[in-house]
Design a protein around this motif. Structure first.
Motif, PDB file in Angstrom:
ATOM      1  N   LEU A 117      -7.201  -2.146  -9.056  1.00  0.00           N
ATOM      2  CA  LEU A 117      -7.110  -1.923  -7.612  1.00  0.00           C
ATOM      3  C   LEU A 117      -8.496  -1.761  -7.018  1.00  0.00           C
ATOM      4  O   LEU A 117      -9.359  -1.110  -7.600  1.00  0.00           O
ATOM      5  CB  LEU A 117      -6.286  -0.652  -7.331  1.00  0.00           C
ATOM      6  CG  LEU A 117      -6.188  -0.194  -5.871  1.00  0.00           C
ATOM      7  CD1 LEU A 117      -5.319  -1.158  -5.073  1.00  0.00           C
ATOM      8  CD2 LEU A 117      -5.641   1.220  -5.786  1.00  0.00           C
ATOM      9  N   LEU A 127      -9.613  -0.536  -3.171  1.00  0.00           N
ATOM     10  CA  LEU A 127      -9.005  -0.035  -1.949  1.00  0.00           C
ATOM     11  C   LEU A 127     -10.073   0.454  -0.989  1.00  0.00           C
ATOM     12  O   LEU A 127     -10.915   1.277  -1.343  1.00  0.00           O
ATOM     13  CB  LEU A 127      -8.043   1.120  -2.275  1.00  0.00           C
ATOM     14  CG  LEU A 127      -7.436   1.864  -1.085  1.00  0.00           C
ATOM     15  CD1 LEU A 127      -6.497   0.941  -0.308  1.00  0.00           C
ATOM     16  CD2 LEU A 127      -6.713   3.116  -1.545  1.00  0.00           C
ATOM     17  N   LEU A 171       0.748   4.402  -5.457  1.00  0.00           N
ATOM     18  CA  LEU A 171       0.373   3.180  -6.159  1.00  0.00           C
ATOM     19  C   LEU A 171       1.558   2.647  -6.947  1.00  0.00           C
ATOM     20  O   LEU A 171       2.254   3.400  -7.633  1.00  0.00           O
ATOM     21  CB  LEU A 171      -0.804   3.454  -7.108  1.00  0.00           C
ATOM     22  CG  LEU A 171      -2.043   4.122  -6.491  1.00  0.00           C
ATOM     23  CD1 LEU A 171      -3.110   4.309  -7.541  1.00  0.00           C
ATOM     24  CD2 LEU A 171      -2.574   3.301  -5.327  1.00  0.00           C
ATOM     25  N   LYS A 172       1.799   1.348  -6.829  1.00  0.00           N
ATOM     26  CA  LYS A 172       2.857   0.689  -7.584  1.00  0.00           C
ATOM     27  C   LYS A 172       2.290  -0.537  -8.274  1.00  0.00           C
ATOM     28  O   LYS A 172       1.477  -1.266  -7.700  1.00  0.00           O
ATOM     29  CB  LYS A 172       4.014   0.297  -6.663  1.00  0.00           C
ATOM     30  CG  LYS A 172       4.802   1.481  -6.125  1.00  0.00           C
ATOM     31  CD  LYS A 172       6.010   1.022  -5.328  1.00  0.00           C
ATOM     32  CE  LYS A 172       6.836   2.223  -4.841  1.00  0.00           C
ATOM     33  NZ  LYS A 172       8.021   1.795  -4.067  1.00  0.00           N
ATOM     34  N   ASN A 221       2.740  -4.090  -9.470  1.00  0.00           N
ATOM     35  CA  ASN A 221       3.479  -5.353  -9.384  1.00  0.00           C
ATOM     36  C   ASN A 221       2.530  -6.474  -9.811  1.00  0.00           C
ATOM     37  O   ASN A 221       2.030  -7.232  -9.001  1.00  0.00           O
ATOM     38  CB  ASN A 221       3.985  -5.596  -7.953  1.00  0.00           C
ATOM     39  CG  ASN A 221       5.032  -4.605  -7.528  1.00  0.00           C
ATOM     40  OD1 ASN A 221       5.850  -4.198  -8.343  1.00  0.00           O
ATOM     41  ND2 ASN A 221       5.007  -4.209  -6.258  1.00  0.00           N
ATOM     42  N   THR A 277      -0.480  -6.458 -10.204  1.00  0.00           N
ATOM     43  CA  THR A 277      -1.645  -5.624  -9.908  1.00  0.00           C
ATOM     44  C   THR A 277      -1.158  -4.430  -9.089  1.00  0.00           C
ATOM     45  O   THR A 277      -0.026  -4.404  -8.607  1.00  0.00           O
ATOM     46  CB  THR A 277      -2.704  -6.399  -9.104  1.00  0.00           C
ATOM     47  OG1 THR A 277      -2.099  -6.868  -7.886  1.00  0.00           O
ATOM     48  CG2 THR A 277      -3.229  -7.593  -9.890  1.00  0.00           C
ATOM     49  N   GLU A 285      -0.518  -2.035  -6.029  1.00  0.00           N
ATOM     50  CA  GLU A 285      -0.392  -2.084  -4.585  1.00  0.00           C
ATOM     51  C   GLU A 285      -0.412  -0.652  -4.071  1.00  0.00           C
ATOM     52  O   GLU A 285       0.209   0.238  -4.648  1.00  0.00           O
ATOM     53  CB  GLU A 285       0.914  -2.773  -4.170  1.00  0.00           C
ATOM     54  CG  GLU A 285       0.979  -4.240  -4.573  1.00  0.00           C
ATOM     55  CD  GLU A 285       2.303  -4.876  -4.191  1.00  0.00           C
ATOM     56  OE1 GLU A 285       3.169  -4.150  -3.652  1.00  0.00           O
ATOM     57  OE2 GLU A 285       2.463  -6.081  -4.416  1.00  0.00           O
ATOM     58  N   ALA A 286      -1.141  -0.436  -2.974  1.00  0.00           N
ATOM     59  CA  ALA A 286      -1.288   0.905  -2.421  1.00  0.00           C
ATOM     60  C   ALA A 286      -0.555   1.006  -1.092  1.00  0.00           C
ATOM     61  O   ALA A 286      -0.740   0.174  -0.199  1.00  0.00           O
ATOM     62  CB  ALA A 286      -2.769   1.242  -2.228  1.00  0.00           C
ATOM     63  N   ARG A 287       0.280   2.045  -0.958  1.00  0.00           N
ATOM     64  CA  ARG A 287       0.990   2.311   0.295  1.00  0.00           C
ATOM     65  C   ARG A 287       0.580   3.687   0.792  1.00  0.00           C
ATOM     66  O   ARG A 287       0.674   4.681   0.075  1.00  0.00           O
ATOM     67  CB  ARG A 287       2.508   2.268   0.077  1.00  0.00           C
ATOM     68  CG  ARG A 287       3.327   2.548   1.339  1.00  0.00           C
ATOM     69  CD  ARG A 287       4.803   2.497   1.039  1.00  0.00           C
ATOM     70  NE  ARG A 287       5.214   3.565   0.145  1.00  0.00           N
ATOM     71  CZ  ARG A 287       5.537   4.801   0.559  1.00  0.00           C
ATOM     72  NH1 ARG A 287       5.472   5.114   1.837  1.00  0.00           N
ATOM     73  NH2 ARG A 287       5.910   5.722  -0.322  1.00  0.00           N
TER      74      ARG A 287
END
Length: 672
Positions: A389, A391, A425-426, A428, A430, A432-434
């Motif tokens: 990641l 960010l 953070l999930k 998928n 790589t 993904e940040a929400r």
């Protein structure tokens, strides 16, 4: 001859292979129960210096990214703190009593209490961008040079109120300011070559002068008061000597080795150091007959020299510039053509490490972003780390100051000087940040207690809190709950925090007290003899902690009746940097300690105190301390456990910068 060349070629090839192996995360054996994994995939980005100021044993340096470093020059020089900055580019600095005044191109003067690392006042110059600051010799007033040509004065009364008033107004931006020795007169230079002498009590302009050139505008970048003269450095690359009474030009000096704008001047006794845009530093000396002895300048930096200031109480000056290098030299060393001492940049002990290691991953903190890397297992030879990641959290009020990632890599907390943000953070393919929440006040340090709970110190240092990922505060300790003597509250703040999974907490306050709060008893156990502590770390299962000063690492065992302390390691005498990180390594029952230029393991199970007469490892029995080999040209930027039995050490190849420096620069380096 050919056999010798082949041998040299093989040696060079072997060294390149070794360096590549280290850079890729090669593993070296240290003792029988732990492996050291070297990591060089994170590049440490160091910003150039834009301004500096000094007073006594303190030096402050402003970098291009908005960070202001506070450097102590007592004994072993080291960065003792840093200020988060306000997000605006910095043009100038001044040490004002116990405050650091920061002039910004956004038109604001910000005053920071450097011990607490907090902003105490912000003033609008009401004249546009601030280009110069100058503290009066009586340390009562700061002169401020503005974009609109006005010069303002900032004064602080007995009640601590800040007063801003205009002294005079010119036609163009004020780029240089200097006071007379008696604080009665102020000299200014502007971006069109104008020079003024102003009587401060009355605000009357007594004398004016003008530098002129047929082909270009002249900017006066710096002014220094020297006995009965003033000296100016300008964009022509010329130093002009003026009579201080009448502002009459007496001499123009073009120094050999100085090219481009003369950007800085510094008076040191009977001599004046000058810095220029080509990275050169030159020297002028006043002779007995009143003339000037001009010494050839030497190149000390790769880019513009942005500042030259006195360094400590001795006859030394410090120069710094766009290349991020800080060089120190004395008058004697300059005249004898000795190379200056070059300092490596390094983080302050209370700062968040550049690299943090969590369960096989590495979190790298930059000025504007964070990166998460997956580290290879130590047993897999030749494997490389993978970036999961990158960010950029957006505007959080300036350069990022804190970040932390959950043990399961499910959450990430990032903070700037003004605001903090949390991300889920999930994975998928790589990460993904929400964004979970934004807009909470900034924090100076964060540490995950569990996968969904984080502990943090407020930016003002007046409280610590434990909160979940929905921003609900579960626990809070305020400074007034920790300090018994209420009269000490105004000057006391929280410096350090470590929280265990079971809820036990260890808090270090600026009055030199350690407060241990166990998971079963909310009443703190206080240890009051920790005045020189720079790092703390709780034992993961026992009621004890590692406490690090600038010289030693000790274990303190907390008990209601008595707190016991025993030294388990001393920082090597050869180390030139202060301690920057400490953590417990369970697989070998040891504490890992590192600074910018040293790393060691000390066994926690030792029961015998160090023998001061021992000379093997700075007074510590070598059987209890294992030194981790570090290349002399590397800066350690993070260390921690990544897998069971594996300790990762992230270092930054300082040698790449050194190799690109001019031949005139030394190879003698040490860290601050």
């Amino acid at each position: 001859m050919s056999m010798g060349k082949n041998k040299d070629r093989k040696t060079r090839k072997r060294k390149r292979a070794t360096r590549q192996q280290v850079a890729d995360g090669a593993v070296a054996r240290s003792g029988a129960s732990i492996q050291i994994q070297r990591c060089r995939f994170v590049k440490w980005e160091v910003s150039g210096v834009v301004a500096a100021s000094s007073s006594g044993s303190m030096v402050v340096v402003a970098r291009r990214n908005g960070r202001v470093e506070v450097i102590s020059v007592k004994g072993r020089s080291c960065v003792v703190g840093s200020l988060p900055g306000g997000g605006a580019p910095i043009s100038s600095l001044a040490l004002f009593r116990d405050l650091v005044a920061v002039g910004g191109l956004d038109g604001f003067i910000r005053f920071y209490e450097y011990r607490r690392r907090v902003s105490v006042k912000s003033l609008d110059s009401q004249g546009g961008a601030i280009w110069s600051l100058a503290l009066s010799p009586d340390k009562q007033t700061i002169a401020v040079g503005c974009e609109d040509g006005s010069t303002k004065l900032v004064e602080v009364d007995e009640l601590g109120n800040f007063n801003l008033r205009r002294l005079f107004k010119g036609a163009t931006r004020v780029t240089a300011l200097e006071w007379s020795e008696d604080s009665r007169f102020l000299f200014s230079g502007d971006s069109e070559g104008g020079i003024r002498k102003v009587e401060v009590p009355s605000g009357k302009i007594l004398e004016t002068a003008q530098l002129s050139s047929r082909n270009e505008d002249i900017c006066v970048w710096c002014i220094s008061y020297f006995k009965d003269s003033i000296l100016t450095g300008d964009s022509r690359g010329i130093i002009t000597v003026w009579n201080a009474d009448m502002l009459l030009a007496e001499k123009e000096i073009a120094m050999e080795g100085l090219a481009g704008d003369v950007t800085s001047l510094c008076v040191l006794g009977n001599a004046i150091f000058a810095g220029a845009a080509n990275g050169g530093v030159g020297l002028l000396e006043r002779s007995v007959d009143g003339g000037w002895v001009i010494h050839r300048a030497r190149r000390a930096h790769l880019g513009d020299v942005r500042a030259i200031v006195r360094y400590g109480s001795k006859d030394k000056v410090m120069s710094a510039g766009d290349d991020s290098v800080i060089a120190v030299q004395s008058l004697k060393s300059f005249l004898s053509e000795k190379s200056p001492i070059v300092f490596r940049p390094s983080a302050a002990p209370e700062e968040v490490p550049v690299v943090q290691f969590v369960n096989g991953a590495a979190l790298a903190l930059y000025d504007d972003r964070v990166e998460v890397w997956q580290l290879p297992f130590a047993s897999i030879s030749g494997s490389k780390p993978t970036m999961l990641l990158r960010l950029k959290p957006g505007d959080l009020g300036g350069s990022l100051v804190a970040a932390s990632i959950a043990p399961d890599l499910g959450y990430l907390v990032v903070s700037g000087p003004a605001r903090m943000a949390s991300f889920q953070l999930k994975l998928n393919g790589t990460f993904e940040a929400r964004a979970v929440y934004r807009g909470l006040p900034g924090i100076r340090k964060a540490s995950f207690v569990s996968n969904g709970t984080v502990a943090a110190i407020s930016m003002t240092g007046d409280s610590v809190m434990i909160m979940d990922m929905s921003a609900q505060v579960q626990k809070r300790w305020k400074i007034e709950d920790l300090v018994e003597e209420k009269s000490r509250l105004p000057s006391t703040y929280i410096q350090k925090l470590d929280v265990r999974v079971d809820g036990a907490a260890l808090i270090l306050t600026s009055d030199g007290s350690l407060h241990f709060i166990s998971s079963t008893n909310s009443k703190p156990i206080v240890y009051r003899k920790a005045s020189r502590t720079v790092l703390i770390s709780l034992h993961p299962t026992e009621d004890s902690a590692a406490v690090v000063t600038r010289k030693t690492m000790s274990i303190i065992t907390f008990n209601e009746s008595e707190c016991k302390k025993r030294i388990i390691a001393r920082i090597p005498e050869t180390a030139k940097s202060s301690a920057a990180g400490v953590s417990f390594v369970e697989s070998c029952d040891s504490w890992a300690l590192h600074g910018a230029d040293f790393a060691l393991l000390a066994r926690a199970s030792r029961t015998q105190e160090a023998n001061p007469s021992s000379k093997r490892v700075r007074g510590v029995d070598a059987s209890g301390v294992t030194s981790i080999p570090i290349e002399k040209s590397s800066n350690i930027i993070g260390m921690g456990k990544v897998h069971s039995g594996v300790l990762a050490v992230a270092d930054w190849p300082w040698e790449r910068v050194v190799q690109s420096l001019p031949p005139a620069l030394p190879r003698k380096l040490f860290a601050i």
